[in-house]
Design a protein around this motif. Structure first.
Motif, mmCIF file in Angstrom:
data_model
loop_
_atom_site.group_PDB
_atom_site.id
_atom_site.type_symbol
_atom_site.label_atom_id
_atom_site.label_comp_id
_atom_site.label_asym_id
_atom_site.label_seq_id
_atom_site.Cartn_x
_atom_site.Cartn_y
_atom_site.Cartn_z
ATOM 1 N N ARG A 175 -48.324 22.088 20.499
ATOM 2 C CA ARG A 175 -47.569 20.860 20.782
ATOM 3 C C ARG A 175 -46.064 21.069 20.725
ATOM 4 O O ARG A 175 -45.312 20.524 21.539
ATOM 5 N N VAL B 53 -56.413 16.750 27.484
ATOM 6 C CA VAL B 53 -56.357 18.210 27.580
ATOM 7 C C VAL B 53 -57.501 18.716 28.451
ATOM 8 O O VAL B 53 -58.668 18.330 28.252
ATOM 9 N N ALA C 194 -49.768 17.562 34.866
ATOM 10 C CA ALA C 194 -48.811 17.081 33.874
ATOM 11 C C ALA C 194 -48.258 15.713 34.274
ATOM 12 O O ALA C 194 -47.982 14.863 33.404
ATOM 13 N N GLU D 11 -52.615 17.840 29.936
ATOM 14 C CA GLU D 11 -52.183 19.209 29.654
ATOM 15 C C GLU D 11 -53.316 20.190 29.940
ATOM 16 O O GLU D 11 -54.487 19.805 29.989
ATOM 17 N N TYR E 107 -55.052 23.810 28.693
ATOM 18 C CA TYR E 107 -55.209 24.885 27.715
ATOM 19 C C TYR E 107 -55.924 26.052 28.413
ATOM 20 O O TYR E 107 -57.023 25.874 28.952
ATOM 21 N N ALA F 200 -43.477 21.772 33.895
ATOM 22 C CA ALA F 200 -44.709 21.837 33.090
ATOM 23 C C ALA F 200 -45.030 23.285 32.749
ATOM 24 O O ALA F 200 -44.495 24.218 33.357
ATOM 25 N N HIS G 210 -50.696 25.818 28.004
ATOM 26 C CA HIS G 210 -50.731 26.398 26.653
ATOM 27 C C HIS G 210 -51.738 27.547 26.678
ATOM 28 O O HIS G 210 -52.927 27.320 26.912
#
Length: 500
Positions: free
Chosen positions: A47, A79, A121, A126, A128, A155, A158
């Motif tokens: 985050r 997510v 985004a 989001e 991952y 954007a 992760h």
């Protein structure tokens, strides 16, 4: 121990709903021992940081379990998790192809993937990207993931890599000193954490920790080194061995002795041999006793029988049995002096035994043979005296090993708890630990801990500022020591379990 499949008999014996120590179990549940803080750290860094995140540990350390928990604990509405499993040659194009399929992209190249991530985004979602077994990635694939983690001003995904320690050195070579990734190294469980892990696994299968004894739990922790994957293997083998032992006891039910039948038969055979030898020895002793009795004297009456043989004449030397010679001084005196109280009737019986008077010469030749009066006189007890110093003094030589252990213990206690060392091995024999330390040099030491009520001598190597340095040092150890699976641990954990 030998492996056994988790068939119905295994599950029925313990009442399991499923194999609690299988690689994947139904009804996924995250086991928090030492891994829950890691999970929270990953969510926090995802985050608030823009770094690629790396979770490292040896095979069986629980990396996949953390990855599963990370996906399960993410907000599914916010997510999108993409799990990438390298297969075959995990190059850059193969990785982008897997990401493209998950994101429904027709042109799965770097720009196409980034464009889709920006679109997601804008909708508040989001991405991952989680890569299992990341050590299998090629250098180009790792570099592509670093570029994706950097993202664009609009954007970024992760990126989480789960792999062995070798992955870190490859990343360091690619970033050339820049801070573009963060490493979280998984640690082995302490014994109480191993206990918690076992309890949760067993409870998930409908059983409890009481399924395992305290001795089994301690053995599982020691043999596994505290790594979850190894705990699963060793715990399962312990349960299987317990079944085999139970079956063996049932087969010999009613047998009142704790030893197996074949061992008891061997013991009985040895006892029979000893008994036969004892009987034979007893049979051989009887003639020896008879030969020591006084010579026959014709018609000597029972009242004259005894340790002293009546003389034929006052001038003759009497003979006696060895038993009489070992008695009191008065008996010894009676053996060498003429017995004046012997009646003439007895003397007459001796004289007329052959119908003629006995020859004095014959009597004197026979009498000295058994007498040997000076024989009992040598001082026998004094001969062993010179041997005493040869036995007693050398026996006390091995004692001085203890100060070395106490000196090492003091050294461990003086080190900072946040520093690290490498644990090489543990042995029940202190001489083995001393020999290894003496052979390898001053960087090797050992401490004493209590295990199953007995001392365990643990040999360690080095003193390092952090765990990464200790892990790097493992690779420099001789191959003979690396084969024992050495592992990095903190001084705080050593100081906690070290014998006081």
């Amino acid at each position: 121990m030998t492996s056994l499949s988790a068939d119905d008999s295994y599950l029925d014996h313990y009442g399991f709903s499923h194999d609690p120590f299988a690689a994947r179990v139904p009804g996924f549940k995250f086991f928090p021992a030492q891994r829950k803080p890691v999970l929270g750290q990953l969510h926090h860094l995802a985050r608030y940081s823009q770094l690629l995140l790396v979770v490292t540990g040896p095979e069986g350390s629980g990396k996949t379990l953390v990855r599963q928990a990370l996906v399960a604990s993410s907000n599914k509405q916010a997510v999108m998790s993409v799990v990438i499993t390298p297969q075959g040659t995990a190059d850059s194009s193969a990785v982008l192809q897997q990401i493209g399929q998950a994101l429904n992209i027709q042109h799965a190249d770097f720009d196409g993937v980034m464009a889709q991530i920006v679109q997601l985004a804008l909708t508040g979602q989001e991405v991952y990207l989680l890569v299992d077994d990341a050590e299998q990635l090629t250098g180009a694939a790792v570099e592509t993931l670093l570029r994706l983690a950097a993202g664009s001003p609009e954007a970024r995904p992760h990126v989480f890599l789960f792999g062995e320690d070798s992955l870190v050195s490859r990343l360091e070579a690619l970033v050339e000193g820049e801070e573009r990734f963060h490493v979280i190294a998984l640690q082995p469980y302490e014994e109480d954490e191993t206990r918690e892990y076992l309890a949760q696994r067993l409870e998930g299968a409908g059983a409890g920790l009481e399924t395992l004894s305290e001795e089994q739990i301690a053995r599982i922790h020691e043999q596994s080194g505290g790594w979850p994957g190894a705990i699963n293997l060793v715990a399962r083998e312990e349960l299987i061995e317990a079944i085999k032992h139970s079956q063996t006891r049932k087969a010999t039910k009613g047998w009142p002795f704790p030893l197996p039948m074949k061992h008891l038969l061997a013991v009985l055979a040895v006892l029979c041999i000893i008994a036969v030898a004892f009987l034979l020895r007893g049979g051989e002793d009887e003639p020896e006793v008879q030969t020591n009795t006084p010579l026959a004297l014709g018609n000597v009456p029972e009242s004259a029988a005894g340790p002293v043989t009546p003389p034929e004449s006052p001038s003759k030397i009497e003979f006696e049995t060895p038993a009489a010679a070992a008695n009191t001084d008065s008996a010894r005196t009676a053996a060498v002096e003429p017995a004046e109280d012997v009646s003439e009737e007895n003397s007459a019986s001796i004289t007329h035994q052959d119908g003629a008077a006995p020859s004095p010469a014959v009597t004197q030749k026979e009498a000295p043979a058994p007498v040997a009066q000076p024989a009992p006189e040598p001082v026998v007890p004094e001969t062993p005296a010179p041997k005493t110093p040869e036995v007693v003094r050398p026996a006390a030589q091995p004692a001085p090993a203890a100060p070395a252990a106490s000196a090492h213990s003091a050294w461990y206690a003086e080190q900072g708890g946040n520093r690290y060392l490498v644990q090489i091995l543990g042995t029940r024999t202190e001489k083995n630990a001393q020999a290894l330390v003496a052979q390898r040099g001053s960087d090797y030491r050992y401490f004493v801990k209590e295990h199953e009520g007995k001392p365990l001598y643990v040999v360690t190597f080095g003193n390092f500022a952090n765990r990464a340095a200790a892990l790097a040092a493992i690779k420099t150890l001789p191959a003979a020591l690396q084969s024992g699976k050495p592992w990095a641990r903190s001084f705080a954990s050593v100081q906690k379990e070290m014998r006081k």
